[in-house]
Write a protein that holds these residues in place. Structure first.
Motif, PDB file in Angstrom:
ATOM      1  N   ARG A   1       0.688  -1.378   0.342  1.00 57.32           N
ATOM      2  CA  ARG A   1       0.032  -0.245   0.132  1.00 57.32           C
ATOM      3  C   ARG A   1       0.436   1.972   0.544  1.00 57.32           C
TER       4      ARG A   1
ATOM      5  N   GLU B   1       3.944  -3.033   3.496  1.00 62.02           N
ATOM      6  CA  GLU B   1       4.515  -1.982   3.572  1.00 62.02           C
ATOM      7  C   GLU B   1       6.013  -2.246   3.701  1.00 62.02           C
TER       8      GLU B   1
ATOM      9  N   LYS C   1      12.049  10.530  -6.718  1.00 65.33           N
ATOM     10  CA  LYS C   1      11.648   9.514  -5.375  1.00 65.33           C
ATOM     11  C   LYS C   1      10.421   9.485  -5.512  1.00 65.33           C
ATOM     12  N   ARG C   2      10.183   8.547  -4.680  1.00 63.44           N
ATOM     13  CA  ARG C   2       8.705   7.673  -4.589  1.00 63.44           C
ATOM     14  C   ARG C   2       8.095   7.560  -2.162  1.00 63.44           C
TER      15      ARG C   2
ATOM     16  N   SER D   1       3.867   8.003  -1.366  1.00 61.24           N
ATOM     17  CA  SER D   1       3.887   9.400  -1.738  1.00 61.24           C
ATOM     18  C   SER D   1       3.651  10.114  -1.390  1.00 61.24           C
TER      19      SER D   1
ATOM     20  N   ASN E   1       5.045  14.263  -0.231  1.00 60.56           N
ATOM     21  CA  ASN E   1       4.863  14.522  -1.789  1.00 60.56           C
ATOM     22  C   ASN E   1       4.540  16.526  -0.566  1.00 60.56           C
ATOM     23  N   GLY E   2       4.361  17.212  -1.789  1.00 64.65           N
ATOM     24  CA  GLY E   2       3.738  19.007  -1.529  1.00 64.65           C
ATOM     25  C   GLY E   2       2.670  18.957  -1.769  1.00 64.65           C
TER      26      GLY E   2
ATOM     27  N   LEU F   1       0.062  19.760  -2.268  1.00 66.94           N
ATOM     28  CA  LEU F   1      -1.402  20.539  -3.351  1.00 66.94           C
ATOM     29  C   LEU F   1      -2.847  19.186  -3.906  1.00 66.94           C
TER      30      LEU F   1
ATOM     31  N   ALA G   1       6.819  -6.591  -0.663  1.00 64.79           N
ATOM     32  CA  ALA G   1       6.148  -7.712  -1.891  1.00 64.79           C
ATOM     33  C   ALA G   1       7.160  -7.968  -3.236  1.00 64.79           C
TER      34      ALA G   1
ATOM     35  N   SER H   1      -2.390   4.805  -8.996  1.00 63.44           N
ATOM     36  CA  SER H   1      -2.450   5.501 -10.118  1.00 63.44           C
ATOM     37  C   SER H   1      -1.866   4.358 -11.480  1.00 63.44           C
TER      38      SER H   1
ATOM     39  N   HIS I   1      -2.513  17.434 -10.031  1.00 63.59           N
ATOM     40  CA  HIS I   1      -1.986  17.238  -9.255  1.00 63.59           C
ATOM     41  C   HIS I   1      -1.912  15.001  -9.546  1.00 63.59           C
ATOM     42  N   THR I   2      -1.654  13.936  -8.346  1.00 65.60           N
ATOM     43  CA  THR I   2      -2.537  13.642  -9.380  1.00 65.60           C
ATOM     44  C   THR I   2      -2.700  12.475  -8.173  1.00 65.60           C
ATOM     45  N   PRO I   3      -2.393  12.884  -6.118  1.00 59.59           N
ATOM     46  CA  PRO I   3      -2.570  12.464  -5.803  1.00 59.59           C
ATOM     47  C   PRO I   3      -4.421  12.383  -4.993  1.00 59.59           C
TER      48      PRO I   3
END
Ligand SMILES: Cc1cc2nc3c(=O)[nH]c(=O)nc-3n(C[C@H](O)[C@H](O)[C@H](O)COP(=O)(O)OP(=O)(O)OC[C@H]3O[C@@H](n4cnc5c(N)ncnc54)[C@H](O)[C@@H]3O)c2cc1C
Length: 552
Positions: A9, A32, A77-78, A85, A89-90, A92, A234, A522, A532-534
């Motif tokens: 996850r 994780e 980076k992830r 992430s 992340n930032g 947004l 995993a 994603s 932004h993708t989240p």
């Protein structure tokens, strides 16, 4: 009845584990690779975002040298920590336009992926979002639209804490004076983002609101039917039952430190991969789910010949444009005082990260780019370009990040070897499609138009970066040698229609040709959102949880 599900996850894993374990009849195991997010100061305090967070909480990947970007290998980076992430992340929070989600519905032939359907997960059922005023109580009237937000969900969303800066006031004034080209838009998250909007972030009470803090809080962690295993990788998924349509409910695990010990674990119901747009295709490929030819070259037996695994990588790129300004830079921040202030009452410079405004724009219909290229936007509400306005904290410089939201370049995630601990080969293929470099040039023209509006008289002096109209060739060269990434990878295990031969997942996020295995992050997005993708990942994960719950 007790059911058993197992996952890997990040954003989606936190959401799905939390939602499924609401039902005591489901038993959920979360796996994780990284450590816990709890108690990590630099993750919790928004101001440390990006470089302030220790690399120990990241997969410190680097891309392949990008042939069309001056042969540069870029940092990629992830997050490698609970929350993925969203913990680094930032922050947004932008959902993109309704048109991309409607394109998902069209591609998958499943209206459940349409904007209208996903939007109900945010607002009508108030599930995912918890809008909150910024700490300190400044007046935010007229800076967001309450009708498009949820107030009782999990993920905090808020506006910046600090009062509008002189730069913000100029931006707003410019939106009035150039209202035909850059109108003010009350809220970017209505599905109709075009215009000048205030920046919204995943911050609540002055702290980062990650998928882990929002969905895996203390009450959720206390659930008897949820187990969380950290520092565990995993490595592969394995066939539980062979046959014409093999059943995959077994996952192979190893300690993150590497080593030879591998354990397997079999879920009674299904496995859900949520290892992100790099991690999920990596696990699939290591397991023999991918392009048969590529897999046999690496000595991996094919379980399912799905050539699109790891293909179709789509990402947003960034180029910066800068102007000298007459405004003095803000007074320097005293790091120790900022930390004490944040620790005392969660305010001050460490309580926020992104500030100010974003301009969401379409490339004009009469621009020369359309003589050579078709329009890749999903619809009339989709912006091509994001201009993220900022001011330097050390110099009298103002500028914006020009983000290309509708790239046509595509890349790949491939395996380096059949060792699951080897970093994957990440090749985003930046600028491999000629549309992209021209679109960034058009983005620079939009930025120039914006910054030469009447509100900037006496505030901006001269451009520092190249002017795309003076020497377009030199401008494009500067794009190639300075382009960076927003690290928004998507589409590496994309959904398609149930009977389509292309794609990796069916509209229920199940891996085609197999039973027992879904991918719900994603990587499943067939079209990248123009934001932004989240936010889109949260929506996808909430629907995934609904699909899984109703299936069982
Ligand atoms: C540095 C950075 C800055 C960003 N800035 C912004 C921003 O300002 N605004 C914004 O909206 N978006 C931003 N993003 C993008 C955003 O955070 C991601 O798009 C979003 O988190 C979705 O990511 P994902 O689905 O790929 O999975 P992730 O959130 O990356 O989650 C994947 C999870 O799976 C785990 N995992 C992977 N492989 C394995 C394995 N084999 N075994 C066990 N666990 C595994 C990982 O450790 C991780 O926890 C940024 C991303 C990064 C990296």
């Amino acid at each position: 009845m007790t059911s058993l599900l197992s996952e890997v996850r990040g954003i989606s894993g936190s959401v799905i584990a939390s939602r499924l374990s609401e039902n005591p009849r489901f038993k959920v195991l979360l796996i994780e690779a990284g450590p816990d997010n709890e108690g990590v100061l630099e993750i919790a305090a928004p101001g440390y975002s990006w470089d302030g967070i220790n690399d120990a909480y990241k997969w410190n990947y680097v891309t392949e040298p990008q042939l069309n970007a001056d042969n540069r290998a870029l940092e990629y980076k992830r997050g490698r920590v609970l929350g993925g992430s969203s913990s680094i992340n930032g922050m947004l929070y932008t959902r993109g336009s309704a048109d991309e989600y409607d394109a998902w519905a069209k591609i998958t032939r499943d209206q459940g992926w349409s904007w209208k359907s996903l939007f109900s997960l945010v607002s009508r059922r108030v599930k995912h979002e918890k809008w909150i005023p910024p700490n300190g109580g400044r007046n935010i009237t007229g800076q967001f639209d309450a009708r498009v937000h949820g107030f009782h969900g999990n993920t905090f969303v808020s506006l910046p804490q600090s009062d509008p800066s002189p730069l913000d006031l100029r931006v707003m004034q410019n939106a009035q004076l150039q209202s035909e080209r850059f109108p003010f838009n009350l809220d970017p998250n209505s599905g109709y983002p075009l215009g000048v909007t205030w920046t919204q972030s995943n911050i609540g009470n002055g702290e980062r609101s990650s998928a882990a803090t929002a969905y895996l809080g203390p009450q959720v962690r206390r659930r008897m039917n949820l187990d969380i295993v950290i520092n565990t990788v995993a490595t592969r998924v394995l066939t539980t039952k062979s046959g014409r349509q093999p059943e995959i409910r077994t996952v192979e695990l190893a300690p993150s430190s590497g080593g030879g010990t591998r354990k397997t674990f079999t879920a009674s119901k299904e496995l859900i991969l949520t290892a992100g747009a790099i991690g999920s295709p990596q696990i699939l490929l290591n397991s023999g789910i991918g392009d048969r030819n590529d897999l046999s070259t690496l000595g991996i037996n094919t379980i399912a010949d799905l050539p699109d695994v790891g293909k179709g990588l789509t990402d947003h790129t960034v180029k910066v444009t800068l102007w000298n300004s007459t405004a003095p830079p803000p007074p320097p921040i005293n790091d120790q005082e900022a930390l004490e202030q944040w620790q005392t009452n969660r305010t001050g410079p460490l309580a926020q990260f992104a500030t100010g405004h974003i301009v969401w724009s379409k490339i004009p219909s009469n621009a020369s780019i359309w003589r050579n290229h078709r329009d890749p936007a999903a619809g009339k509400n989709s912006p091509h370009i994001e201009l993220h306005i900022f001011a330097s904290t050390t110099e009298s410089v103002v500028g914006c990040s020009i983000i290309l939201l509708t790239p046509r370049s595509r890349g790949t995630v491939r395996l380096r070897s059949n060792n699951p601990f080897d970093a994957p080969i990440i090749d985003p293929g930046y600028l491999t499609h000629p549309f992209d470099v021209e679109a960034i040039r058009e983005g620079a023209r939009l930025a120039k138009q914006f910054f030469t509006g009447p509100a900037w008289d006496g505030y901006l002096i001269n451009p520092i970066t190249l002017d795309p109209d003076v020497d377009p060739v030199a401008y494009d060269e500067s794009t190639r040698n300075s382009l960076i990434t927003t690290v928004h990878p998507t589409g590496t295990a994309a959904m398609s229609a149930r009977n389509a031969k292309h794609g990796v997942l069916d509209p229920d996020l199940k891996v085609k040709g197999l039973r027992g295995l879904r991918v719900a992050d994603s990587s499943a997005m067939p079209v990248i959102p123009t934001g932004h993708t989240p936010a889109g990942t949260y929506l996808l994960a909430e629907r995934a949880a609904d699909l899984i719950r109703s299936a069982w």
